[in-house]
Design a protein around this motif. Sequence first.
Motif, mmCIF file in Angstrom:
data_model
loop_
_atom_site.group_PDB
_atom_site.id
_atom_site.type_symbol
_atom_site.label_atom_id
_atom_site.label_comp_id
_atom_site.label_asym_id
_atom_site.label_seq_id
_atom_site.Cartn_x
_atom_site.Cartn_y
_atom_site.Cartn_z
ATOM 1 N N ASN A 175 -2.849 -6.217 -7.060
ATOM 2 C CA ASN A 175 -4.079 -5.503 -6.717
ATOM 3 C C ASN A 175 -4.091 -5.170 -5.227
ATOM 4 O OD1 ASN A 175 -6.620 -4.425 -6.489
ATOM 5 N ND2 ASN A 175 -7.710 -6.337 -6.894
ATOM 6 N N VAL A 176 -3.513 -4.050 -4.869
ATOM 7 C CA VAL A 176 -3.386 -3.675 -3.462
ATOM 8 C C VAL A 176 -4.740 -3.361 -2.825
ATOM 9 C CG1 VAL A 176 -3.008 -1.182 -3.688
ATOM 10 C CG2 VAL A 176 -1.844 -2.452 -1.880
ATOM 11 N N SER B 169 0.846 -1.204 0.000
ATOM 12 C CA SER B 169 0.000 0.000 0.000
ATOM 13 C C SER B 169 0.878 1.250 0.000
ATOM 14 C CB SER B 169 -0.922 0.014 1.211
ATOM 15 O OG SER B 169 -1.837 -1.051 1.142
ATOM 16 N N VAL C 153 2.364 1.733 -3.510
ATOM 17 C CA VAL C 153 1.382 2.270 -4.454
ATOM 18 C C VAL C 153 1.143 3.749 -4.179
ATOM 19 C CG1 VAL C 153 -1.056 2.185 -5.124
ATOM 20 C CG2 VAL C 153 0.271 0.070 -4.953
ATOM 21 N N THR C 154 1.003 4.115 -2.919
ATOM 22 C CA THR C 154 0.787 5.515 -2.548
ATOM 23 C C THR C 154 1.950 6.389 -3.021
ATOM 24 O OG1 THR C 154 -0.508 4.863 -0.619
ATOM 25 C CG2 THR C 154 0.432 7.081 -0.587
ATOM 26 N N SER D 23 7.632 2.030 -8.821
ATOM 27 C CA SER D 23 7.400 1.188 -9.987
ATOM 28 C C SER D 23 8.302 -0.042 -10.043
ATOM 29 C CB SER D 23 7.590 2.008 -11.267
ATOM 30 O OG SER D 23 8.906 2.511 -11.329
ATOM 31 N N LYS E 267 3.761 5.752 -5.539
ATOM 32 C CA LYS E 267 3.885 5.536 -6.984
ATOM 33 C C LYS E 267 5.222 4.904 -7.371
ATOM 34 C CE LYS E 267 0.719 9.323 -8.118
ATOM 35 N NZ LYS E 267 -0.466 8.612 -7.893
ATOM 36 N N TRP F 63 -0.732 -8.473 -3.647
ATOM 37 C CA TRP F 63 -0.938 -7.029 -3.482
ATOM 38 C C TRP F 63 -0.108 -6.198 -4.446
ATOM 39 C CZ3 TRP F 63 -1.007 -9.225 1.811
ATOM 40 C CH2 TRP F 63 -2.312 -9.501 2.202
#
Length: 176
Positions: free
Chosen positions: A42-43, A6, A9-10, A14, A12, A39
């Motif tokens: 798909n987190v 998470s 992803v927050t 890569s 960004k 995750w």
Amino acid sequence: INYRMSEFVTKKMSGLIGYATPPPLVNFCGYNVEALAEWAWNVSGRTPHEFAVAYAVRKGHSDPEKFALWADAMGKLQFDLEGSEWPSCEGKFFPGYVADLLQKGTLPSLGTAYAGARGPWGEFKTAQQLDDDVRLAARSLALAKEMGIDEYYYQSLYADGLIKSLRALYKLRSLV
């Protein structure tokens, strides 16, 4: 794993590099490797508890819900323990050996970090958190015993020993 993915992803991010030891040791980290794959893809999908139930079903465990409860407790406990870098901090990244710092009365307070090294406390900010994690370890150990799966029992036993050693170290710090 869910927390870190998470975070990635927050922010960004890569790229991700991980290291899982070769078989047969990879069996002991299979859960985390599968969680990372889950995750990374798909987190925002399943919760950690839902993932744990699905994992237990795939592995053929007789009580997937009990495994998920164990994984919930161990996840929180292991996050704190890994963040403490204990006992791996001893003599490497920490400014001196813990026993020497304890004897001199210079062992830092909870939550203190030195130049990026977070041992021995790391994620532990309060005595209450240490005590709460001791209870989590006891719960994890009891659940692992009930499941009767050696892998989870020994992981719980190890975590139980680590958290008890940190709490004992903290208590010694106040006595010295």
